[in-house]
Design an enzyme around this catalytic site. Structure first.
Site, PDB file in Angstrom:
ATOM      1  N   GLY A   1       0.828  -1.198   0.000  1.00 51.21           N
ATOM      2  CA  GLY A   1       0.000   0.000   0.000  1.00 51.21           C
ATOM      3  C   GLY A   1       0.859   1.242   0.000  1.00 51.21           C
ATOM      4  CB  CYS A   2       0.133   4.666   1.214  1.00 46.69           C
ATOM      5  SG  CYS A   2       0.952   6.253   1.410  1.00 46.69           S
ATOM      6  CG  PHE A   3       5.888   4.924  -0.848  1.00 49.44           C
ATOM      7  CD1 PHE A   3       5.351   6.155  -0.500  1.00 49.44           C
ATOM      8  CD2 PHE A   3       6.516   4.821  -2.087  1.00 49.44           C
ATOM      9  CE1 PHE A   3       5.429   7.251  -1.342  1.00 49.44           C
ATOM     10  CE2 PHE A   3       6.607   5.908  -2.948  1.00 49.44           C
ATOM     11  CZ  PHE A   3       6.056   7.125  -2.575  1.00 49.44           C
ATOM     12  CD1 TRP A   4       5.003   8.739   1.874  1.00 48.01           C
ATOM     13  CD2 TRP A   4       2.952   9.541   2.268  1.00 48.01           C
ATOM     14  NE1 TRP A   4       4.780   9.756   0.988  1.00 48.01           N
ATOM     15  CE2 TRP A   4       3.527  10.274   1.203  1.00 48.01           C
ATOM     16  CE3 TRP A   4       1.672   9.878   2.682  1.00 48.01           C
ATOM     17  CZ2 TRP A   4       2.861  11.320   0.565  1.00 48.01           C
ATOM     18  CZ3 TRP A   4       1.008  10.918   2.040  1.00 48.01           C
ATOM     19  CH2 TRP A   4       1.605  11.622   1.001  1.00 48.01           C
TER      20      TRP A   4
ATOM     21  CG  HIS B   1      -0.072   0.845   6.358  1.00 52.43           C
ATOM     22  ND1 HIS B   1       0.219   1.868   5.523  1.00 52.43           N
ATOM     23  CD2 HIS B   1      -0.065  -0.275   5.604  1.00 52.43           C
ATOM     24  CE1 HIS B   1       0.402   1.397   4.294  1.00 52.43           C
ATOM     25  NE2 HIS B   1       0.231   0.096   4.326  1.00 52.43           N
TER      26      HIS B   1
END
Length: 189
Positions: A34-37, A185
């Site tokens: 998913g979103c790498f942040w 996350h």
């Protein structure tokens, strides 16, 4: 002259001793979840003290030197990913793989929470045949223990070129503590 020679040998001996103790063999691990942040933030938070370093970027696609805007369209087939550099004497690859499953939902195809598209797929980009074997074994164990009734859909892909994301994406949630974090996350066990 002999004293100077002995002194120089001692210096060199110390240099090589220090070099061998300071030099460690590191490996790379590459995950898309998913979103790498958020992925980077969780790995850094839980493994930074173990010497694991992170960088976010794009991999697994068909465009050279992609940028964030291109990847967001889904047309490049790149995944947002995090590349970890780690010392396997301090943290094992198996531990990093299990944590990957622990911190995202590996049962959704091309999506994590509200983030949808191939760039948000669940994937392990393995760097060696041994990493692939370990990832498959850990996946089987995690499937049986934590995801009964839901099939893990994580892709296993040979690691290719990793394109670093733009600088403002690196350590994004450290620089922007109230920035967007995917709601999927979190640690599940």
């Amino acid at each position: 002259m002999m004293t100077a020679f002995i002194s120089r040998v001692s210096q060199l001996k110390g240099h090589f001793t220090n070099f061998s103790t300071l030099h460690t063999m590191t490996e790379r691990a590459t995950f898309a979840a998913g979103c790498f942040w958020g992925v980077e933030h969780l790995y850094k938070k839980h493994f930074g003290a173990d010497g694991v370093t992170t960088k976010v970027g794009y991999t697994g696609g068909n465009a050279d030197d992609p940028n964030y805007r291109q990847v967001c369209t889904g047309s490049t087939n790149h995944a947002e990913a995090v590349e970890l550099t780690f010392d396997p004497k301090r943290v094992s690859y198996a531990t990093l793989v299990e944590f990957f499953y622990k911190m995202h939902d590996p049962t959704t195809v091309n999506a994590q929470g509200p983030d949808v598209g191939t760039q948000y797929r669940s994937a392990i980009f393995y760097h060696t045949p041994e990493q692939k074997e370990i990832a498959e074994k850990v996946t089987e164990e995690v499937q049986a223990k934590h995801f009964q009734g839901k099939k893990i859909v994580t892709e296993f892909i040979p690691a290719g070129k990793f394109w670093d994301a733009e600088e403002y994406h690196q350590l994004y949630l450290e620089k922007n503590p109230t920035g967007y974090e995917c709601p999927t996350h979190f640690l599940r066990w």
